[in-house]
Design a protein around this motif. Structure first.
Motif, PDB file in Angstrom:
ATOM      1  N   PHE A 211       0.814  -1.210   0.000  1.00  0.00           N
ATOM      2  CA  PHE A 211       0.000   0.000   0.000  1.00  0.00           C
ATOM      3  C   PHE A 211       0.851   1.264   0.000  1.00  0.00           C
ATOM      4  CE2 PHE A 211      -2.302   3.023   2.974  1.00  0.00           C
ATOM      5  CZ  PHE A 211      -3.086   3.582   1.992  1.00  0.00           C
ATOM      6  N   VAL A 212       1.847   1.317   0.867  1.00  0.00           N
ATOM      7  CA  VAL A 212       2.682   2.522   0.968  1.00  0.00           C
ATOM      8  C   VAL A 212       3.500   2.744  -0.307  1.00  0.00           C
ATOM      9  CG1 VAL A 212       4.511   3.659   2.280  1.00  0.00           C
ATOM     10  CG2 VAL A 212       2.734   2.377   3.486  1.00  0.00           C
ATOM     11  N   PRO A 213       4.203   1.733  -0.858  1.00  0.00           N
ATOM     12  CA  PRO A 213       4.930   1.975  -2.121  1.00  0.00           C
ATOM     13  C   PRO A 213       4.026   2.370  -3.288  1.00  0.00           C
ATOM     14  CG  PRO A 213       5.709  -0.042  -1.074  1.00  0.00           C
ATOM     15  CD  PRO A 213       4.487   0.391  -0.330  1.00  0.00           C
ATOM     16  N   ILE A 214       2.834   1.761  -3.375  1.00  0.00           N
ATOM     17  CA  ILE A 214       1.919   2.131  -4.458  1.00  0.00           C
ATOM     18  C   ILE A 214       1.468   3.572  -4.297  1.00  0.00           C
ATOM     19  CG2 ILE A 214      -0.372   1.689  -5.444  1.00  0.00           C
ATOM     20  CD1 ILE A 214       0.054  -1.254  -4.824  1.00  0.00           C
ATOM     21  N   SER A 215       1.164   3.981  -3.061  1.00  0.00           N
ATOM     22  CA  SER A 215       0.780   5.371  -2.803  1.00  0.00           C
ATOM     23  C   SER A 215       1.898   6.324  -3.196  1.00  0.00           C
ATOM     24  CB  SER A 215       0.424   5.545  -1.327  1.00  0.00           C
ATOM     25  OG  SER A 215       0.119   6.883  -1.031  1.00  0.00           O
ATOM     26  N   ALA A 216       3.132   5.966  -2.840  1.00  0.00           N
ATOM     27  CA  ALA A 216       4.275   6.802  -3.214  1.00  0.00           C
ATOM     28  C   ALA A 216       4.438   6.874  -4.729  1.00  0.00           C
ATOM     29  CB  ALA A 216       5.549   6.256  -2.563  1.00  0.00           C
ATOM     30  N   ALA A 217       4.238   5.745  -5.408  1.00  0.00           N
ATOM     31  CA  ALA A 217       4.376   5.725  -6.869  1.00  0.00           C
ATOM     32  C   ALA A 217       3.307   6.581  -7.542  1.00  0.00           C
ATOM     33  CB  ALA A 217       4.293   4.281  -7.372  1.00  0.00           C
ATOM     34  N   ILE A 218       2.082   6.513  -7.047  1.00  0.00           N
ATOM     35  CA  ILE A 218       1.011   7.335  -7.623  1.00  0.00           C
ATOM     36  C   ILE A 218       1.303   8.812  -7.391  1.00  0.00           C
ATOM     37  CG2 ILE A 218      -1.431   7.948  -7.394  1.00  0.00           C
ATOM     38  CD1 ILE A 218      -1.988   4.993  -6.840  1.00  0.00           C
ATOM     39  N   GLY A 219       1.745   9.164  -6.181  1.00  0.00           N
ATOM     40  CA  GLY A 219       2.096  10.558  -5.900  1.00  0.00           C
ATOM     41  C   GLY A 219       3.222  11.049  -6.780  1.00  0.00           C
ATOM     42  N   ALA A 220       4.234  10.205  -6.986  1.00  0.00           N
ATOM     43  CA  ALA A 220       5.366  10.596  -7.828  1.00  0.00           C
ATOM     44  C   ALA A 220       4.947  10.765  -9.281  1.00  0.00           C
ATOM     45  CB  ALA A 220       6.478   9.553  -7.709  1.00  0.00           C
ATOM     46  N   ALA A 221       4.153   9.818  -9.794  1.00  0.00           N
ATOM     47  CA  ALA A 221       3.728   9.882 -11.198  1.00  0.00           C
ATOM     48  C   ALA A 221       2.866  11.110 -11.457  1.00  0.00           C
ATOM     49  CB  ALA A 221       2.966   8.610 -11.562  1.00  0.00           C
ATOM     50  N   GLY A 222       1.901  11.374 -10.575  1.00  0.00           N
ATOM     51  CA  GLY A 222       1.026  12.531 -10.760  1.00  0.00           C
ATOM     52  C   GLY A 222       1.776  13.846 -10.660  1.00  0.00           C
ATOM     53  N   SER A 223       2.684  13.936  -9.697  1.00  0.00           N
ATOM     54  CA  SER A 223       3.445  15.182  -9.521  1.00  0.00           C
ATOM     55  C   SER A 223       4.406  15.407 -10.688  1.00  0.00           C
ATOM     56  CB  SER A 223       4.213  15.134  -8.199  1.00  0.00           C
ATOM     57  OG  SER A 223       3.330  14.998  -7.112  1.00  0.00           O
ATOM     58  N   TYR A 224       5.052  14.341 -11.140  1.00  0.00           N
ATOM     59  CA  TYR A 224       5.984  14.472 -12.262  1.00  0.00           C
ATOM     60  C   TYR A 224       5.256  14.896 -13.535  1.00  0.00           C
ATOM     61  CZ  TYR A 224       9.538  13.188 -15.697  1.00  0.00           C
ATOM     62  OH  TYR A 224      10.447  13.215 -16.722  1.00  0.00           O
ATOM     63  N   ALA A 225       4.143  14.230 -13.818  1.00  0.00           N
ATOM     64  CA  ALA A 225       3.384  14.580 -15.021  1.00  0.00           C
ATOM     65  C   ALA A 225       2.826  15.998 -14.924  1.00  0.00           C
ATOM     66  CB  ALA A 225       2.248  13.580 -15.231  1.00  0.00           C
ATOM     67  N   GLY A 226       2.356  16.385 -13.732  1.00  0.00           N
ATOM     68  CA  GLY A 226       1.830  17.737 -13.554  1.00  0.00           C
ATOM     69  C   GLY A 226       2.889  18.804 -13.733  1.00  0.00           C
ATOM     70  N   ALA A 227       4.092  18.553 -13.202  1.00  0.00           N
ATOM     71  CA  ALA A 227       5.192  19.520 -13.356  1.00  0.00           C
ATOM     72  C   ALA A 227       5.608  19.637 -14.819  1.00  0.00           C
ATOM     73  CB  ALA A 227       6.374  19.096 -12.493  1.00  0.00           C
ATOM     74  N   CYS A 228       5.652  18.506 -15.527  1.00  0.00           N
ATOM     75  CA  CYS A 228       5.999  18.546 -16.951  1.00  0.00           C
ATOM     76  C   CYS A 228       4.933  19.287 -17.753  1.00  0.00           C
ATOM     77  CB  CYS A 228       6.160  17.122 -17.497  1.00  0.00           C
ATOM     78  SG  CYS A 228       7.583  16.229 -16.835  1.00  0.00           S
ATOM     79  N   LEU A 229       3.668  19.055 -17.417  1.00  0.00           N
ATOM     80  CA  LEU A 229       2.586  19.745 -18.105  1.00  0.00           C
ATOM     81  C   LEU A 229       2.634  21.240 -17.822  1.00  0.00           C
ATOM     82  CD1 LEU A 229       0.151  19.180 -19.911  1.00  0.00           C
ATOM     83  CD2 LEU A 229      -1.237  18.924 -17.851  1.00  0.00           C
ATOM     84  N   SER A 230       2.964  21.608 -16.587  1.00  0.00           N
ATOM     85  CA  SER A 230       3.072  23.018 -16.237  1.00  0.00           C
ATOM     86  C   SER A 230       4.225  23.688 -16.976  1.00  0.00           C
ATOM     87  CB  SER A 230       3.263  23.163 -14.727  1.00  0.00           C
ATOM     88  OG  SER A 230       3.440  24.502 -14.360  1.00  0.00           O
ATOM     89  N   ALA A 231       5.318  22.943 -17.160  1.00  0.00           N
ATOM     90  CA  ALA A 231       6.449  23.489 -17.906  1.00  0.00           C
ATOM     91  C   ALA A 231       6.090  23.727 -19.364  1.00  0.00           C
ATOM     92  CB  ALA A 231       7.646  22.546 -17.801  1.00  0.00           C
ATOM     93  N   SER A 232       5.170  22.918 -19.899  1.00  0.00           N
ATOM     94  CA  SER A 232       4.746  23.076 -21.287  1.00  0.00           C
ATOM     95  C   SER A 232       3.666  24.136 -21.443  1.00  0.00           C
ATOM     96  CB  SER A 232       4.210  21.737 -21.820  1.00  0.00           C
ATOM     97  OG  SER A 232       5.152  20.711 -21.631  1.00  0.00           O
ATOM     98  N   ALA A 233       2.940  24.412 -20.355  1.00  0.00           N
ATOM     99  CA  ALA A 233       1.890  25.435 -20.375  1.00  0.00           C
ATOM    100  C   ALA A 233       2.051  26.301 -19.133  1.00  0.00           C
ATOM    101  CB  ALA A 233       0.513  24.788 -20.407  1.00  0.00           C
ATOM    102  N   PRO A 234       3.055  27.190 -19.122  1.00  0.00           N
ATOM    103  CA  PRO A 234       3.405  27.947 -17.911  1.00  0.00           C
ATOM    104  C   PRO A 234       2.305  28.869 -17.402  1.00  0.00           C
ATOM    105  CG  PRO A 234       4.582  28.794 -19.840  1.00  0.00           C
ATOM    106  CD  PRO A 234       3.926  27.524 -20.259  1.00  0.00           C
ATOM    107  N   ASP A 235       1.296  29.151 -18.206  1.00  0.00           N
ATOM    108  CA  ASP A 235       0.215  30.027 -17.740  1.00  0.00           C
ATOM    109  C   ASP A 235      -0.787  29.293 -16.844  1.00  0.00           C
ATOM    110  OD1 ASP A 235       1.275  32.153 -19.143  1.00  0.00           O
ATOM    111  OD2 ASP A 235       0.101  31.741 -20.948  1.00  0.00           O
ATOM    112  N   LEU A 236      -0.728  27.972 -16.842  1.00  0.00           N
ATOM    113  CA  LEU A 236      -1.654  27.194 -16.029  1.00  0.00           C
ATOM    114  C   LEU A 236      -1.046  26.937 -14.645  1.00  0.00           C
ATOM    115  CD1 LEU A 236      -2.878  24.547 -18.639  1.00  0.00           C
ATOM    116  CD2 LEU A 236      -4.026  26.657 -17.914  1.00  0.00           C
ATOM    117  N   PRO A 237      -1.863  26.951 -13.584  1.00  0.00           N
ATOM    118  CA  PRO A 237      -1.332  26.755 -12.229  1.00  0.00           C
ATOM    119  C   PRO A 237      -0.822  25.328 -12.026  1.00  0.00           C
ATOM    120  CG  PRO A 237      -3.734  26.825 -12.187  1.00  0.00           C
ATOM    121  CD  PRO A 237      -3.317  27.204 -13.578  1.00  0.00           C
ATOM    122  N   THR A 238       0.385  25.204 -11.511  1.00  0.00           N
ATOM    123  CA  THR A 238       1.009  23.894 -11.346  1.00  0.00           C
ATOM    124  C   THR A 238       0.224  23.014 -10.390  1.00  0.00           C
ATOM    125  OG1 THR A 238       3.159  24.931 -11.698  1.00  0.00           O
ATOM    126  CG2 THR A 238       3.150  22.723 -10.755  1.00  0.00           C
ATOM    127  N   GLY A 239      -0.159  23.577  -9.244  1.00  0.00           N
ATOM    128  CA  GLY A 239      -0.865  22.788  -8.239  1.00  0.00           C
ATOM    129  C   GLY A 239      -2.143  22.186  -8.770  1.00  0.00           C
TER     130      GLY A 239
END
Length: 411
Positions: free
Chosen positions: A241-269
């Motif tokens: 449970f804990v590693p899967i939770s960490a993996a989901i958090g990492a994947a979502g945050s990484y993809a969100g940061a990359c998307l924000s870098a591609s569209a800097p006008d959109l809020p990262t959070g």
């Protein structure tokens, strides 16, 4: 360069050094938040992070003013995070004190602290905006998160802090698991339950504070709640449970940061939270353990077993079969013809099921306590559930019943 090309470049760490560092830092933050959030969820303290996050706002303003006074520049990330940690810590202590020394429940204490500290922060932010101080615009990034203007040094600070939190969680994994599942036993083994609880809340405080720049104080709570809730659909064991939770958090945050870098006008959070929510929906739907689709398939299989078994019992006792689903299943299996006459295979299966049911009924009479504890005891062949010796014993005991029934029928 198109948006898709820019996004793929960020995902593959080919969009520049600064973007790569920010994305990796966001992934480490998501992993640490997911791991800590998993234990906080098991401890039923998830909403404490909401009070902490809103309590950081006055601290951010205080840190900004301290930076102006000490360094001449209020945008010093260490001072901003230190101020946020100070007021968030006060907020955490306030929630704990209200819960321990009053009759108010924890959710009431959280609501009180959350609203009070956030109101104080808004007042201080309004006062700050009336002062002739440069750099105030950067504070808005702490509300909804912003990585577009983040320096590589700031991203490195966040990444290192998140990595340290993740290592501490790994080191205290067994202790936290014992605390969440059996607090009394943990205390009897000599573990300091109170100290472990404080350590867990301190780690929660850490991920809330270091996540301010990336996700923002309004949405940082999602980093500690959505990943473990999504992970809960995939497993029943805390070691996964804990590693899967960490993996989901990492994947979502990484993809969100990359998307924000591609569209800097959109809020990262907001982007990170939306991606995490998408992962939650996917987990809820397709997880083979607790997902809705798998639950539906299990229900359909269970329904077929019940209908088929009852239909064959009706065939064995020469009773009419009126249920449409049962009729359809029997015809599809070749147990009855179109006019509902049993086939040879149907008679054979019916006799086998009838015998199996008789053995189950006898077992229930002889061992009522075991039958009560065994769920769905009669929906599986008896020799797949009970031991061969037990089945043989039941067969021996059933013989007199069969003889008596045959004698009664002849009479």
């Amino acid at each position: 360069m198109t948006f898709l090309e820019s996004f793929l470049g960020a995902l593959t760490l080919n969009a520049g050094y600064n973007t790569a560092v920010v994305s990796i830092g966001a992934a480490l933050l998501g992993a640490a938040s997911g791991a800590v959030g998993a234990f906080v969820l098991l401890r039923k303290r998830s909403l404490v992070s909401d009070a902490m996050s809103h309590a950081t706002l006055p601290g951010v303003v205080i840190g900004f003013l301290a930076g102006v006074w000490l360094l001449g520049d209020g945008r010093s990330l260490p001072l901003l995070l230190a101020g946020a940690a100070l007021t968030a810590g006060i907020g955490m202590i306030s929630v704990d004190w209200i819960k321990a020394n009053t009759r108010l429940t924890e959710d009431t204490a959280i609501g009180t602290v959350l609203s009070t500290f956030f109101a104080l922060g808004m007042v201080l932010l309004t006062v700050l905006q009336s002062l002739a101080t440069a750099g105030q615009a950067g504070l808005s990034g702490f509300l909804l998160g912003s990585t577009s203007g983040m320096l590589s040094s700031e991203a490195m600070t966040i990444a290192i802090a998140a990595g340290v939190v993740a290592l501490i969680v790994l080191a205290l994994f067994k202790e936290f698991a014992l605390l969440c599942f059996d607090e009394d036993f943990a205390g009897s083994t000599g573990l300091g339950v109170r100290r472990l609880d404080i350590a867990l809340l301190t780690l929660l405080l850490a991920v809330v504070v270091i996540g301010l720049k990336t996700v923002g104080l309004v949405l940082v709570i999602a980093l500690t709640i959505i990943p473990p809730v999504a992970a809960r659909f995939w497993t029943e064991r805390v070691s996964r449970f804990v590693p899967i939770s960490a993996a989901i958090g990492a994947a979502g945050s990484y993809a969100g940061a990359c998307l924000s870098a591609s569209a800097p006008d959109l809020p990262t959070g907001a982007l990170i939270v939306l991606i995490l929510f998408a992962l939650f929906v996917i987990s809820m739907l397709v997880s083979p353990v607790r997902g809705l689709l798998s639950a539906l398939l299990r229900h359909r299989r269970f329904q077929k077993i019940v209908h088929l078994r009852q239909g064959l019992l009706a065939v064995a006792h020469d009773e009419p079969i009126l249920e449409p689903i049962t009729r359809k299943l029997l015809i599809r299996r070749g147990y009855v013809s179109g006019d509902m006459r049993p086939t040879e295979a149907g008679w054979s299966a019916a006799r086998r099921i009838d015998r199996d049911q008789a053995l189950w009924n006898l077992w229930r009479e002889e061992y009522p306590d075991e039958a009560h504890a065994l769920a769905d005891w009669s929906l599986k062949p008896i020799d797949e559930v009970l031991s061969p010796d037990m089945v043989a014993d039941l067969e021996t005991r059933l013989a007199p019943h069969d003889a008596a029934r045959a004698a009664g029928g002849a009479a």
